[in-house]
Design an enzyme around this catalytic site. Sequence first.
Site, PDB file in Angstrom:
ATOM      1  N   HIS A  65     113.385  37.136 -72.415  1.00 53.68           N
ATOM      2  CA  HIS A  65     113.417  38.398 -73.705  1.00 53.68           C
ATOM      3  C   HIS A  65     112.251  39.606 -73.260  1.00 53.68           C
ATOM      4  O   HIS A  65     113.513  40.692 -73.934  1.00 53.68           O
ATOM      5  CB  HIS A  65     112.409  37.675 -74.604  1.00 53.68           C
ATOM      6  CG  HIS A  65     112.315  38.199 -75.787  1.00 53.68           C
ATOM      7  ND1 HIS A  65     113.022  37.539 -76.927  1.00 53.68           N
ATOM      8  CD2 HIS A  65     111.880  39.384 -76.343  1.00 53.68           C
ATOM      9  CE1 HIS A  65     112.968  38.296 -78.220  1.00 53.68           C
ATOM     10  NE2 HIS A  65     111.559  39.610 -77.975  1.00 53.68           N
ATOM     11  N   GLU A  98     117.793  42.570 -83.315  1.00 54.84           N
ATOM     12  CA  GLU A  98     117.390  42.094 -82.414  1.00 54.84           C
ATOM     13  C   GLU A  98     117.710  40.526 -83.103  1.00 54.84           C
ATOM     14  O   GLU A  98     118.583  40.488 -84.106  1.00 54.84           O
ATOM     15  CB  GLU A  98     115.714  41.775 -82.727  1.00 54.84           C
ATOM     16  CG  GLU A  98     115.643  43.061 -82.363  1.00 54.84           C
ATOM     17  CD  GLU A  98     114.726  42.559 -80.674  1.00 54.84           C
ATOM     18  OE1 GLU A  98     115.466  41.580 -80.691  1.00 54.84           O
ATOM     19  OE2 GLU A  98     113.945  43.976 -80.535  1.00 54.84           O
ATOM     20  N   HIS A 115     116.486  36.660 -83.094  1.00 58.92           N
ATOM     21  CA  HIS A 115     115.151  35.574 -83.690  1.00 58.92           C
ATOM     22  C   HIS A 115     115.442  34.013 -83.952  1.00 58.92           C
ATOM     23  O   HIS A 115     114.994  33.479 -85.065  1.00 58.92           O
ATOM     24  CB  HIS A 115     113.703  36.098 -84.703  1.00 58.92           C
ATOM     25  CG  HIS A 115     112.815  35.743 -84.979  1.00 58.92           C
ATOM     26  ND1 HIS A 115     111.801  36.001 -85.492  1.00 58.92           N
ATOM     27  CD2 HIS A 115     112.465  36.974 -83.582  1.00 58.92           C
ATOM     28  CE1 HIS A 115     110.825  36.213 -84.949  1.00 58.92           C
ATOM     29  NE2 HIS A 115     110.537  36.383 -83.662  1.00 58.92           N
ATOM     30  N   HIS A 164     115.127  31.285 -82.202  1.00 60.64           N
ATOM     31  CA  HIS A 164     114.423  29.632 -81.137  1.00 60.64           C
ATOM     32  C   HIS A 164     113.676  29.951 -82.919  1.00 60.64           C
ATOM     33  O   HIS A 164     113.205  28.936 -83.251  1.00 60.64           O
ATOM     34  CB  HIS A 164     114.255  30.158 -80.112  1.00 60.64           C
ATOM     35  CG  HIS A 164     114.529  29.425 -79.246  1.00 60.64           C
ATOM     36  ND1 HIS A 164     115.826  29.980 -79.078  1.00 60.64           N
ATOM     37  CD2 HIS A 164     114.236  29.867 -77.541  1.00 60.64           C
ATOM     38  CE1 HIS A 164     116.637  30.066 -77.551  1.00 60.64           C
ATOM     39  NE2 HIS A 164     115.133  29.015 -77.107  1.00 60.64           N
ATOM     40  N   ASP A 195     105.701  49.158 -81.564  1.00 62.52           N
ATOM     41  CA  ASP A 195     105.613  48.130 -82.167  1.00 62.52           C
ATOM     42  C   ASP A 195     104.928  47.132 -81.318  1.00 62.52           C
ATOM     43  O   ASP A 195     105.496  47.169 -80.346  1.00 62.52           O
ATOM     44  CB  ASP A 195     107.238  47.877 -83.001  1.00 62.52           C
ATOM     45  CG  ASP A 195     107.663  47.018 -82.146  1.00 62.52           C
ATOM     46  OD1 ASP A 195     107.920  47.677 -81.122  1.00 62.52           O
ATOM     47  OD2 ASP A 195     108.333  45.906 -82.329  1.00 62.52           O
ATOM     48  N   ASP A 251     125.110  45.991 -79.130  1.00 65.99           N
ATOM     49  CA  ASP A 251     125.538  44.590 -78.229  1.00 65.99           C
ATOM     50  C   ASP A 251     124.707  43.908 -78.522  1.00 65.99           C
ATOM     51  O   ASP A 251     123.211  44.244 -78.617  1.00 65.99           O
ATOM     52  CB  ASP A 251     125.831  44.923 -76.729  1.00 65.99           C
ATOM     53  CG  ASP A 251     124.533  45.250 -76.230  1.00 65.99           C
ATOM     54  OD1 ASP A 251     124.873  46.163 -75.834  1.00 65.99           O
ATOM     55  OD2 ASP A 251     124.345  44.064 -74.807  1.00 65.99           O
TER      56      ASP A 251
END
Lengths: 964, 266
Positions: free
Chosen positions: A232, A297, A299, A301, A482, A714
């Site tokens: 990740h 991004e 998310h 799972h 972040d 992408d």
Amino acid sequence: MKQWRFEISSKQGFPDVGGRDVLEDIRQLNIDSVEDVVSEKVYLIEADFDRAFAERVAGELLSDSVCQDWHIGKSGVPAGPMAATLIEVHLKSGVTDPAAESVRAALSDMGAGKVDSVRTARKYVLLGTVSDAERETIARRILANDCIEDVIYPGAPGDADPPSPHVEPYQMKLTEIPICGLSDAQLMQISKEKDMFLNLKEMQTIQAYYCDLDREPTDVELETLAQTWSEHCVHKTLKSSVDMELDGKKIHFDNLIKETIFRATKDLNKNWCISVFADNAGVIEFDDEHAVCFKVETHNHPSALDPYGGAATGIGGVIRDPMGTGMGAMPVANTDIFCFARPDMKLEDVPKGVLHPRRIMKGVVAGVRDYGNRMGIPTVNGALYFDDRYLSNPLVFCGNVGLIPRQKCFKNPQAGNLVIVVGGRTGRDGIHGATFSSGEMTHEHETIFSHAVQIGNAITEKKMLDTLLQARDANLYEAITDCGAGGLSSAVGEMGEKLGAEVDLEKVPLKYAGLSYTEIWISEAQERMVIAVKPENLDAIMAIFNAENVEATVIGQFTGDKKLTLRYNGTQVGQLEMDFLHEGICKYDRKAKWETKKLSEPVLPEKDNYNDDLHKILSSYNVASKEWVIRQYDHEVQGGSVIKPLMGTDNDGPMDAAVIRPKYEHDKGVSLSCGMNPCYGDIDPYWMALAGIDEAIRNLVCVGTNPERIALLDNYCWGDCTRPEMLGALVRASQACYDGAMGFGAPFISGKDSLNNEFVCDDGTRIAIPYTLLISAIGLVDDINTCVTMDAKQPGNLIFAVGLTKNELGGSHFYKVNGELGANVPKTDVKSAAQTAKRIHKAIITGLVRSCHDCSEGGLAVALAEMAFAGGYGIEADLRGLPASDDCMKTDSLLFSESNSRYLVEVDPPNYDAFARLMLNIPFGQVGEVIKDKKLLIHNGIQKTVIDVELNALKAAWQKPLAW
Amino acid sequence: MDNVKAIVLRAAGINCDMETEHALRLAGAQAERIHINRVIDNPAMLDNYQIMVFPGGFSYGDDVAAGKILANQVVRHLSDILHKFIEDGKLVLGICNGFQVMIKTGIVPGLNGAGALSLTEHVVTLTNNDSGKFEDRWVYLLPGAERCVFVEPGKRIYLPIAHGEGKIVTNNEDTLNRMKQQGLVAFRYVDADGNEGGFPVNPNGSQDSIAALTDLTGRAMGMMPHPERCVRWTQHPHWTRLKNREGFADGMTIFANAVNYVKENF
């Protein structure tokens, strides 16, 4: 301290919408015995106040005197002849309760004195005879999520107390994990037991490092390495060296992504790219003062386990990417793309450990809605894609665009700067999110990884954003990032990569006691940012945070010794060389293989008319109207919307792309779109990727974007890439990304991948998602007043088709509704596509175009239908006017072929000549005319009418499937 | 007076403050966004302003109920100064979440007397939409109150709503009749021809199609639709179909009326 319990219910005669929605969901489960559902809110408050004050709290704060009743204490089963069942849903101990903080603040305003804890819960009364099994099904399938919530059945045998809000304090215990001298099998066992998802090679690298140091790692050191080296966080697959075999031909990449996606950006070398693939988002120029940044991004799972919380923190997390880019951007737009299995799938076809797709979809939409709307960021663009292979691995892509001053695009942390954590407190939520999302899912994930789910609180993030922008503009910090995957571990680790940092973990503010130093360090609790602040600016920046009740705490400093040092109450609990942490990860060599599939075209008989096929395609989930979703998002907050997701005469036509005007001072716009077509990937992922790029770009061009100023993102969602065939498909898609970016002159500026989207069922079968590449595009509109929409404007206007229609029904919706896949996947001719895009743009900015729509899913027939019903006027067309390739003769191909790079353009008759001159040497032809009669008529020659349908019927077919 | 000053009140979760400030500026006011903590620190600062706006958003996350926590804060800390603000003949406007705050403080419809703030003595409230969910859609609005300074009588306007708790309900018929008789219904939801109707014409199921309420003075108004989101034509959902796009779009009426009122009366 007294525990007060408040129950708030709707007054007689006032609708209980919460209860009504639950009843509807119960009916969906085919449970008929429940006749009505009453929903109530429960507040559990531990405080010092007396009964009289509690009554004030109930009357003045917690209830509305017009439409609600309150009750202090526990009310039993309601009186009446009907059987009643009580179900209460409480958050598990340690799960963030977003309402608690607001209620506490209000209690303090009321002068409540000491308040120990505030918890909220939901109570449901089911009226009617319900068996224990049905009660359990209703509780688990509709009301509660086991990951984060506990269910209580008040009054029933075994009735339990709500989970305690109190947690045992933590006793410091330094833990070492001996690895030196362990066998390979033992190393892997540790990696597995600790959910680290490190492979053998990585474990061996770590072992060698510690053997050299002549000591054993501590738990927090191993965890830090696992987070930092997770797929990740570092994308080891895309960066690996790959030996590819393409139809027997060998190709070698030293670094896959550098030689495909990055290379295109490098070769194009656009001077308007400010920061690419370096920061939390890609940054491009907007005007003389500002740049825009964009990040998407996934998310996936977390959203599979807890759709609401997972999706909410997905959007919450990606908003923090632009906020943490450069010196911080102001978020101005959201985009959301979801992939689900069909929402009408039978309950018994859903495997164990998996939520039903309808529940996932409702939860995901609600999560994005509640977080995005609360942040005050318009959600302007999105897409929904349905395929049953997303059943166990739904995909949730969230994106955010930010506006950032040009001189604030880079960070500059220095030794001596203080490390400050701002925003939310740290809790036990989201532990191991980064490593968990790097692995594959199994039917046991629901229980094992419940701790990986995070709970968001948008208002904490909004407050933080309001103050951070003030601090940025006052030049009070040197760097910002972040806390995303990996929590403080990643944020401090990355910011201090070149410097070194020391952190005193006991200083991190906690939501509740009991967290170990390791948990504090790797928690992925939401709404936190890390900034680097010069000591002399500390007072000034703290004043800004304090003024708006935002928590900020100094937890350490950047040192200059290039080491990461972690302490807890003065004891050193970990120390790692920054060099090893960031550069120590081993490089991988992978094998990839792709063999072009041997597929054939079906032979479908020529029909008299294609009315039914058109209806079916319009009613297929992928094409159908997404209004149910779009309306729930605030797409107009900030007042910048120019092209909204739904426009046209009844505000329900599907726009091709979104345009916003992010600054009040001038009429320059930013446009957003996306392209994705997993269906084509079943034939060839190369053409799938190219089609995605073409689609995203032509969507932008349709609304008036300058094709010379388009940048791409992408997002790969793939299966297990240790299998050569899986990686081979990814290589093919990456090659297309290079070719597409070069051909259109549109650089990639950011990207992300989510691999291992596979599910292992309890019987051992594996389900992999289809190859999914989301291409997001961002473009500039020089003057928003020139933008056009896709709805037909005026009877008598001419409709032109621009771009060549080819015999390309492979992977099309026409084949899909006829149960076929086919072989002739649309193949983009990038060179002519780029040229067409430029001409269309020219025509739009010179005012020759009244409306413009791209031909995509469902081809020409669907595009014409959409233009017509969005505009409220009919269209009469003739296929003989359609520019088509020599092998494209059949009516079905002419109507439904999904060839790329095609536009439908509406032109006023007086502008015909000017438009035709602009289209010189480009395939174009007049296919039809806007008519008053509310019909779609498509002829193929004089004698033959192949489509003849009322617009109302077409629109109804298109709107019905998702009109929930 | 020419120097019209407007305060746009910020708070945790308020998110329409920038575009509201912008609309006020376009209308000719000097507008400023100020955090409620600053006003609580120094309530007298309100003396400098003639227009106060509670903008839209999700104050305190709409926890408990929309606008409730902020209303609690306003009543506890700013009751006196707000009472005076209204008594001085100044203007208060609440948009969306701001309307929810004004209802839950009792500023509108103000049946207990103009500017008398309270958290309990309510007869009107805003609650969950009949649809049970947040919705962003465009609505036509027909003015219902001649006296309200924000309203241009007879002029139908087109604005977006974006809310989940916008349904007006009263405790009984009497209250509704009183509000109607006293001219407190500032706007009603209607269709393109000016007729009331069911969903989606009335997007939330409000009683009597009420979209906005004013108080007895006509100088305080709360409305669910967002006028600040339709001040330029390119914000209008039909703008690419409209022939005439001169001047400002419909939402500007509200702000321009407010600013002109102050210019003429102060």
